[in-house]
Enzyme design. Sequence first.
Site, short mmCIF file in Angstrom:
data_model
loop_
_atom_site.label_atom_id
_atom_site.label_comp_id
_atom_site.label_asym_id
_atom_site.label_seq_id
_atom_site.Cartn_x
_atom_site.Cartn_y
_atom_site.Cartn_z
N GLY A 1 4.54 -6.38 5.73
CA GLY A 1 4.33 -7.49 6.79
C GLY A 1 2.98 -7.75 7.06
O GLY A 1 2.50 -8.79 7.09
N SER A 2 2.02 -6.52 7.10
CA SER A 2 0.74 -6.54 7.26
C SER A 2 0.06 -7.29 6.30
O SER A 2 -0.68 -7.89 6.49
CB SER A 2 0.32 -4.90 7.61
OG SER A 2 1.08 -4.38 8.41
N ASP B 1 -2.30 -2.34 10.39
CA ASP B 1 -2.61 -2.11 9.12
C ASP B 1 -3.24 -3.37 8.26
O ASP B 1 -3.63 -3.33 7.41
CB ASP B 1 -1.31 -1.80 8.11
CG ASP B 1 -0.79 -0.28 8.26
OD1 ASP B 1 -1.32 0.53 8.90
OD2 ASP B 1 0.13 0.13 8.04
N LYS C 1 0.82 -1.36 -0.12
CA LYS C 1 -0.08 -0.08 -0.20
C LYS C 1 0.83 1.19 0.03
O LYS C 1 2.05 1.43 0.45
CB LYS C 1 -0.93 0.17 1.18
CG LYS C 1 -0.25 0.16 2.73
CD LYS C 1 0.27 1.37 3.12
CE LYS C 1 1.19 0.96 4.36
NZ LYS C 1 1.89 2.16 4.78
N ALA D 1 9.67 -0.51 4.92
CA ALA D 1 9.81 0.40 3.89
C ALA D 1 8.57 1.34 3.65
O ALA D 1 8.43 2.12 2.89
CB ALA D 1 9.93 -0.11 2.55
N GLY D 2 7.71 1.02 4.78
CA GLY D 2 6.45 2.19 4.67
C GLY D 2 5.39 1.53 3.76
O GLY D 2 4.41 2.39 3.51
N GLY E 1 3.75 -1.52 4.00
CA GLY E 1 2.96 -2.47 4.97
C GLY E 1 3.06 -3.94 4.29
O GLY E 1 2.18 -4.57 4.30
N VAL F 1 11.49 -4.46 2.72
CA VAL F 1 11.06 -4.71 3.92
C VAL F 1 11.53 -3.40 4.88
O VAL F 1 12.36 -2.79 4.47
CB VAL F 1 11.87 -5.90 4.55
CG1 VAL F 1 11.69 -6.06 6.12
CG2 VAL F 1 11.72 -6.87 3.82
P1 ATP Z 1 4.97 -1.31 9.20
O1 ATP Z 1 4.78 0.07 9.31
O2 ATP Z 1 3.95 -2.22 9.53
O3 ATP Z 1 6.22 -1.48 10.20
P2 ATP Z 1 6.67 -1.51 7.22
O4 ATP Z 1 6.17 -1.72 5.69
O5 ATP Z 1 7.25 -0.42 7.19
O6 ATP Z 1 5.28 -1.65 7.84
P3 ATP Z 1 7.52 -4.21 7.16
O7 ATP Z 1 7.98 -4.60 5.69
O8 ATP Z 1 6.13 -4.70 7.26
O9 ATP Z 1 7.62 -2.94 7.33
O10 ATP Z 1 8.58 -5.10 8.05
C1 ATP Z 1 8.43 -4.29 9.38
C2 ATP Z 1 9.22 -5.33 10.56
O11 ATP Z 1 8.55 -6.69 10.36
C3 ATP Z 1 10.65 -5.94 9.76
O12 ATP Z 1 11.63 -5.34 10.59
C4 ATP Z 1 10.58 -7.23 9.79
O13 ATP Z 1 11.83 -7.88 10.38
C5 ATP Z 1 9.63 -7.66 10.56
N1 ATP Z 1 8.53 -8.88 9.60
C6 ATP Z 1 7.81 -9.76 10.23
N2 ATP Z 1 7.35 -10.55 9.30
C7 ATP Z 1 7.63 -9.97 8.12
C8 ATP Z 1 6.93 -10.22 6.91
N3 ATP Z 1 6.24 -11.19 6.41
N4 ATP Z 1 7.26 -9.31 5.78
C9 ATP Z 1 8.27 -8.15 6.18
N5 ATP Z 1 8.75 -7.88 7.46
C10 ATP Z 1 8.43 -8.78 8.36
#
Ligand code: ATP
Length: 280
Positions: A103-104, A137, A11, A98-99, A101, A96
């Site tokens: 993992g969500s 999220d 997203k 990265a903003g 979402g 990862v």
């Molecule tokens: P959020 O704002 O939810 O942190 P984001 O997009 O900035 O989202 P994600 O890529 O979801 O960040 O990752 C956040 C952290 O979650 C990472 O440091 C990672 O180690 C951990 N993590 C656990 N499971 C996952 C997954 N399936 N995919 C990505 N990261 C994961």
Amino acid sequence: MTTIQLKAPCKVNYRLDVLRRRPDGYHDLRMIMQRVDLCDTITLTTTAIPGIRVTCGSAGVPDGPDNIAWRAADALLQRSNSGRGIEITIDKKIPVAAGLGGGSSDAATVLMGVNSLLELGLSDVELMAIGVTLGADVPFFIFKNTALAGGIGDLLTPLDAVPPAWLLLVNPRVPVSTAWVYQNLELTNREAISIIPRSYESIQDLCAVLANDLEGVTIRRYPIIREIKELLVREGAAGALMSGSGPTVFGIFESEESARSCSKKLAAEYGWFCAAVKTL
Ligand code: ATP
């Protein structure tokens, strides 16, 4: 043994207002959330042996119970008495921390996939209620609609009148912790906050709403984000903004061709992660 393969999209936030800090440590937010077609691929297989196995093999993503996809499967297995296990393979394409979402979205996809694989019959509303216990999220990715989000991001209203667009995602390959950004956020007085329109006729309307209260924190640490925003506009984007807690910046383009040619140019010149994507 049954196997299914599902796409988990990421997203961007066209808007992210932090309204207030709550007594429980979370923040009340107001966001416009939009799914785009850069996806992880999740393969789910039921096994006769109980338990959960997660294989990802991507740097910065844990393989075991620390993976949010593992916790999603666990939440549903605890509600079933099938005695079966789940094997999860994640082919990670979403950057990862990265903003975006990622993992969500993986967690939401596992909730929907396991619900169907094990024929648990849970509604989307029930899955969203489980999802929010995993991450703020997660419900949005079960909602499957462009949304105006309130609460911690879990109170979702559909926004149907949002024009489709081509976006260019640019990530300078530095991970940013969402928790760190909120810890360093200084809340200003947001009493006189503006009204957010519910419908957008053109990309220009959409560009007029672009704002992200978290940008200031992340840009202070990584000034490159401001440079990427300025560069995207110079290269023809109608608007550009950091997504979530960053560091990914997206530019909104008038056509697929302009998004793709800018993507090629920036990836070649700067070595950043660049992806031209379509809104879903
Ligand atoms: P959020 O704002 O939810 O942190 P984001 O997009 O900035 O989202 P994600 O890529 O979801 O960040 O990752 C956040 C952290 O979650 C990472 O440091 C990672 O180690 C951990 N993590 C656990 N499971 C996952 C997954 N399936 N995919 C990505 N990261 C994961």
